[in-house]
Design an enzyme around this catalytic site. Structure first.
Site, PDB file in Angstrom:
ATOM      1  N   GLU A 124       0.764  -1.170  -0.014  1.00  0.00           N
ATOM      2  CA  GLU A 124      -0.072   0.031   0.041  1.00  0.00           C
ATOM      3  C   GLU A 124       0.910   1.343   0.097  1.00  0.00           C
ATOM      4  O   GLU A 124       0.498   2.260  -0.610  1.00  0.00           O
ATOM      5  CB  GLU A 124      -0.942   0.101   1.288  1.00  0.00           C
ATOM      6  N   HIS A 128       2.389   5.064  -3.218  1.00  0.00           N
ATOM      7  CA  HIS A 128       2.528   6.432  -3.158  1.00  0.00           C
ATOM      8  C   HIS A 128       4.073   7.056  -3.962  1.00  0.00           C
ATOM      9  O   HIS A 128       5.216   6.455  -3.417  1.00  0.00           O
ATOM     10  CB  HIS A 128       2.898   7.242  -1.462  1.00  0.00           C
ATOM     11  N   ARG A 129       3.955   7.463  -5.167  1.00  0.00           N
ATOM     12  CA  ARG A 129       5.023   7.621  -5.871  1.00  0.00           C
ATOM     13  C   ARG A 129       5.646   8.934  -5.941  1.00  0.00           C
ATOM     14  O   ARG A 129       7.045   8.853  -6.225  1.00  0.00           O
ATOM     15  CB  ARG A 129       4.571   7.085  -7.528  1.00  0.00           C
ATOM     16  N   GLU A 136      14.206  -1.209  -0.530  1.00  0.00           N
ATOM     17  CA  GLU A 136      13.611  -2.380   0.138  1.00  0.00           C
ATOM     18  C   GLU A 136      14.449  -3.986   0.206  1.00  0.00           C
ATOM     19  O   GLU A 136      15.265  -3.978  -0.830  1.00  0.00           O
ATOM     20  CB  GLU A 136      12.070  -2.766  -0.069  1.00  0.00           C
ATOM     21  N   SER A 138      14.823  -7.368  -0.439  1.00  0.00           N
ATOM     22  CA  SER A 138      14.083  -7.822  -1.382  1.00  0.00           C
ATOM     23  C   SER A 138      13.747  -9.501  -1.167  1.00  0.00           C
ATOM     24  O   SER A 138      13.107 -10.320  -1.360  1.00  0.00           O
ATOM     25  CB  SER A 138      14.627  -7.779  -2.773  1.00  0.00           C
ATOM     26  N   ARG A 212      11.629 -17.633  -1.606  1.00  0.00           N
ATOM     27  CA  ARG A 212      11.040 -16.579  -0.952  1.00  0.00           C
ATOM     28  C   ARG A 212       9.472 -16.725  -1.555  1.00  0.00           C
ATOM     29  O   ARG A 212       8.606 -16.227  -0.817  1.00  0.00           O
ATOM     30  CB  ARG A 212      11.544 -14.979  -1.421  1.00  0.00           C
ATOM     31  N   ASN A 228       9.567  14.411   0.642  1.00  0.00           N
ATOM     32  CA  ASN A 228       9.636  15.727   1.152  1.00  0.00           C
ATOM     33  C   ASN A 228       8.326  15.735   2.117  1.00  0.00           C
ATOM     34  O   ASN A 228       7.417  15.093   1.821  1.00  0.00           O
ATOM     35  CB  ASN A 228       9.830  16.749   0.242  1.00  0.00           C
ATOM     36  N   ARG A 230       5.839  17.890   1.655  1.00  0.00           N
ATOM     37  CA  ARG A 230       4.495  17.929   0.842  1.00  0.00           C
ATOM     38  C   ARG A 230       3.944  16.526   0.440  1.00  0.00           C
ATOM     39  O   ARG A 230       3.089  16.284   0.569  1.00  0.00           O
ATOM     40  CB  ARG A 230       5.070  18.610  -0.545  1.00  0.00           C
ATOM     41  N   ARG A 239      -3.516   8.038   4.584  1.00  0.00           N
ATOM     42  CA  ARG A 239      -3.228   6.787   5.286  1.00  0.00           C
ATOM     43  C   ARG A 239      -3.467   6.954   6.743  1.00  0.00           C
ATOM     44  O   ARG A 239      -3.307   5.924   7.417  1.00  0.00           O
ATOM     45  CB  ARG A 239      -1.791   6.299   4.975  1.00  0.00           C
TER      46      ARG A 239
HETATM   47  C1  LIG Z   1      -8.207   4.005   1.365  1.00  0.00           C
HETATM   48  C2  LIG Z   1      -7.406   3.500   0.260  1.00  0.00           C
HETATM   49  C3  LIG Z   1      -8.226   2.454  -0.646  1.00  0.00           C
HETATM   50  C4  LIG Z   1      -7.301   2.175  -1.809  1.00  0.00           C
HETATM   51  N1  LIG Z   1      -7.632   1.093  -2.629  1.00  0.00           N
HETATM   52  C5  LIG Z   1      -6.941   0.788  -3.628  1.00  0.00           C
HETATM   53  C6  LIG Z   1      -7.330  -0.364  -4.422  1.00  0.00           C
HETATM   54  O1  LIG Z   1      -8.364  -0.998  -4.195  1.00  0.00           O
HETATM   55  N2  LIG Z   1      -6.737  -0.643  -5.645  1.00  0.00           N
HETATM   56  C7  LIG Z   1      -5.737  -0.011  -6.051  1.00  0.00           C
HETATM   57  O2  LIG Z   1      -5.003   0.033  -6.961  1.00  0.00           O
HETATM   58  N3  LIG Z   1      -5.316   1.324  -5.101  1.00  0.00           N
HETATM   59  C8  LIG Z   1      -5.945   1.546  -4.233  1.00  0.00           C
HETATM   60  N4  LIG Z   1      -5.398   2.488  -3.486  1.00  0.00           N
HETATM   61  C9  LIG Z   1      -4.246   3.364  -3.719  1.00  0.00           C
HETATM   62  C10 LIG Z   1      -4.798   4.661  -4.501  1.00  0.00           C
HETATM   63  O3  LIG Z   1      -5.510   4.488  -5.636  1.00  0.00           O
HETATM   64  C11 LIG Z   1      -3.633   5.507  -4.706  1.00  0.00           C
HETATM   65  O4  LIG Z   1      -2.546   4.811  -5.726  1.00  0.00           O
HETATM   66  C12 LIG Z   1      -2.756   5.662  -3.515  1.00  0.00           C
HETATM   67  O5  LIG Z   1      -3.401   6.393  -2.293  1.00  0.00           O
HETATM   68  C13 LIG Z   1      -1.526   6.890  -3.643  1.00  0.00           C
HETATM   69  O6  LIG Z   1      -2.291   8.040  -4.109  1.00  0.00           O
HETATM   70  P1  LIG Z   1      -1.667   9.181  -5.201  1.00  0.00           P
HETATM   71  O7  LIG Z   1      -1.953   8.605  -6.463  1.00  0.00           O
HETATM   72  O8  LIG Z   1      -2.459  10.399  -5.026  1.00  0.00           O
HETATM   73  O9  LIG Z   1      -0.274   9.115  -4.920  1.00  0.00           O
HETATM   74  P2  LIG Z   1       1.172   9.448  -5.450  1.00  0.00           P
HETATM   75  O10 LIG Z   1       1.457   8.320  -6.620  1.00  0.00           O
HETATM   76  O11 LIG Z   1       2.216   9.470  -4.744  1.00  0.00           O
HETATM   77  O12 LIG Z   1       0.857  10.565  -6.459  1.00  0.00           O
HETATM   78  C14 LIG Z   1       0.951  11.956  -5.476  1.00  0.00           C
HETATM   79  C15 LIG Z   1       0.272  13.115  -6.370  1.00  0.00           C
HETATM   80  O13 LIG Z   1       1.138  13.208  -7.489  1.00  0.00           O
HETATM   81  C16 LIG Z   1       0.000  13.627  -8.572  1.00  0.00           C
HETATM   82  N5  LIG Z   1       0.470  12.544  -9.721  1.00  0.00           N
HETATM   83  C17 LIG Z   1       1.124  11.396  -9.680  1.00  0.00           C
HETATM   84  N6  LIG Z   1       1.123  10.618 -10.645  1.00  0.00           N
HETATM   85  C18 LIG Z   1       0.431  11.116 -11.469  1.00  0.00           C
HETATM   86  C19 LIG Z   1       0.137  10.945 -12.585  1.00  0.00           C
HETATM   87  N7  LIG Z   1       0.380   9.782 -13.444  1.00  0.00           N
HETATM   88  N8  LIG Z   1      -0.735  11.681 -13.456  1.00  0.00           N
HETATM   89  C20 LIG Z   1      -1.085  12.957 -13.111  1.00  0.00           C
HETATM   90  N9  LIG Z   1      -0.964  13.182 -11.700  1.00  0.00           N
HETATM   91  C21 LIG Z   1      -0.135  12.368 -10.916  1.00  0.00           C
HETATM   92  C22 LIG Z   1      -1.037  13.426  -8.225  1.00  0.00           C
HETATM   93  O14 LIG Z   1      -1.647  14.997  -7.969  1.00  0.00           O
HETATM   94  C23 LIG Z   1      -1.084  12.566  -6.893  1.00  0.00           C
HETATM   95  O15 LIG Z   1      -2.019  12.920  -5.919  1.00  0.00           O
HETATM   96  C24 LIG Z   1      -5.898   2.946  -2.256  1.00  0.00           C
HETATM   97  C25 LIG Z   1      -5.678   3.945  -1.247  1.00  0.00           C
HETATM   98  C26 LIG Z   1      -6.377   4.306  -0.166  1.00  0.00           C
HETATM   99  C27 LIG Z   1      -5.908   5.369   0.528  1.00  0.00           C
END
Ligand SMILES: Cc1cc2nc3c(=O)[nH]c(=O)nc-3n(C[C@H](O)[C@H](O)[C@H](O)COP(=O)(O)OP(=O)(O)OC[C@H]3O[C@@H](n4cnc5c(N)ncnc54)[C@H](O)[C@@H]3O)c2cc1C
Length: 278
Positions: A124, A128-129, A136, A138, A212, A228, A230, A239
């Site tokens: 999970e 967050h990319r 990690e 491995s 593994r 960072n 942000r 989370r």
């Molecule tokens: C309660 C919960 C349940 C979830 N359930 C699932 C699930 O069932 N299946 C699943 O696959 N995932 C699930 N997720 C993961 C979720 O879909 C997101 O991948 C994860 O929360 C990371 O969020 P993010 O994409 O905002 O973060 P990051 O990838 O860290 O991105 C941070 C921000 O950067 C910007 N950004 C990043 N990449 C792009 C891009 N390619 N294009 C445009 N803007 C971008 C956006 O503003 C984004 O909010 C879940 C998350 C939560 C919190």
């Protein structure tokens, strides 16, 4: 050396490094005016000469007398400063940045942590990319220690659907404590079996990268993660929310504690924003 916070049965999170500061964020935001960090307030300013009382206390100004000034070409007698004007400190600017999504200054600070957590938590977390970096263990080059997450009966009875039933029981089945205990004792036996298979495979010379396969996603692994401020705040928003799975929430809450210690003013604003949205 930073203390680790224990999380779950065998996990922890600890700060490796933080960089930047609340003050540095204000300084970065002021690049365009070149004024830098001016100080936290509130403070008082002299109604006549404009000197800030705080500067006096910091001994940057040698006395409490108004600077010489002229009125209609006449030099006025110097008099003691009259600190009667309220001046907000740089918390005003910090709040403005936060509330209006001027987010780039918050990229000037951050934190690296070391985390020991079950693989399900990493799965999970690694979603967050941006702006995250990870390294990690491995299990491809060195075996992972025999540590598996074993939830408690209470955890199972608390269910999974904190906001929605979707994450809870499959269908309309209602879990009993007896069946929860049955699941846990069988899960533990299965984890032990998996560990035996893993150790036997290693002893037989099965490549570590394939041995593994005997581990479950409840196996504890270890990583370093860096982002960072942000990025951390975005992570915490998602989370620490009640809809997030409890296990990653526990790590996020511990990380939040660490961030509050390092960046109290920024994190105070983050809390205010969260309260407003709630
Ligand atoms: C309660 C919960 C349940 C979830 N359930 C699932 C699930 O069932 N299946 C699943 O696959 N995932 C699930 N997720 C993961 C979720 O879909 C997101 O991948 C994860 O929360 C990371 O969020 P993010 O994409 O905002 O973060 P990051 O990838 O860290 O991105 C941070 C921000 O950067 C910007 N950004 C990043 N990449 C792009 C891009 N390619 N294009 C445009 N803007 C971008 C956006 O503003 C984004 O909010 C879940 C998350 C939560 C919190």
């Amino acid at each position: 050396m930073h203390e680790a916070i224990k999380v779950l049965d065998h996990g922890y999170i600890k700060v490796i490094e933080t960089w930047g500061s609340d003050e540095g964020i204000v300084e970065a935001a002021r690049m365009s005016t070149g004024k830098g960090f001016l100080g936290w307030g509130p403070s008082k300013r002299c109604s006549r000469c404009g000197t800030k009382e705080k500067l006096m206390h910091d001994e940057k100004v040698s006395d409490t007398w108004c600077w010489e000034h002229y009125v209609d070409g006449t030099l006025q007698p110097r008099q003691e400063c009259d600190f009667s004007v309220d001046v907000p400190g740089d918390e005003k600017l910090l709040r403005y940045l936060h509330e209006n999504h001027h987010d780039t200054p918050f990229e000037m600070a951050g934190m690296i942590v070391e985390v020991q957590a079950p693989i399900i938590v990493f799965r999970e977390w690694h979603r967050h990319r941006v702006p995250w970096s990870y390294n990690e263990a491995s299990a491809r080059y060195a075996p992972l220690p025999a540590l598996d997450f074993l939830p408690t009966v209470e955890r199972l009875m608390a269910g999974g659907g904190h906001l929605t039933k979707q994450a809870g029981a499959h269908g309309d089945v209602v879990l009993t404590e007896e069946r929860a205990a049955w699941f846990l004792s069988n899960l533990e036996a299965w984890q032990l079996d998996g560990e035996r298979l893993y150790q036997t495979a290693l002893a037989d010379g099965v490549p570590k990268e394939l041995a593994r396969g005997a581990m479950s996603v409840f196996r504890f692994s270890k990583m370093r993660a860096s982002a960072n401020l942000r990025g951390w705040c975005h992570f915490l928003t998602l989370r620490t929310a009640p809809g997030a799975q409890k296990e990653i929430r526990d790590y996020a809450n511990a990380a939040s504690e660490m961030l509050h210690a390092a960046f109290p003013r920024c994190m105070g604003l983050f809390d205010d924003g969260r309260k407003k949205r709630a």
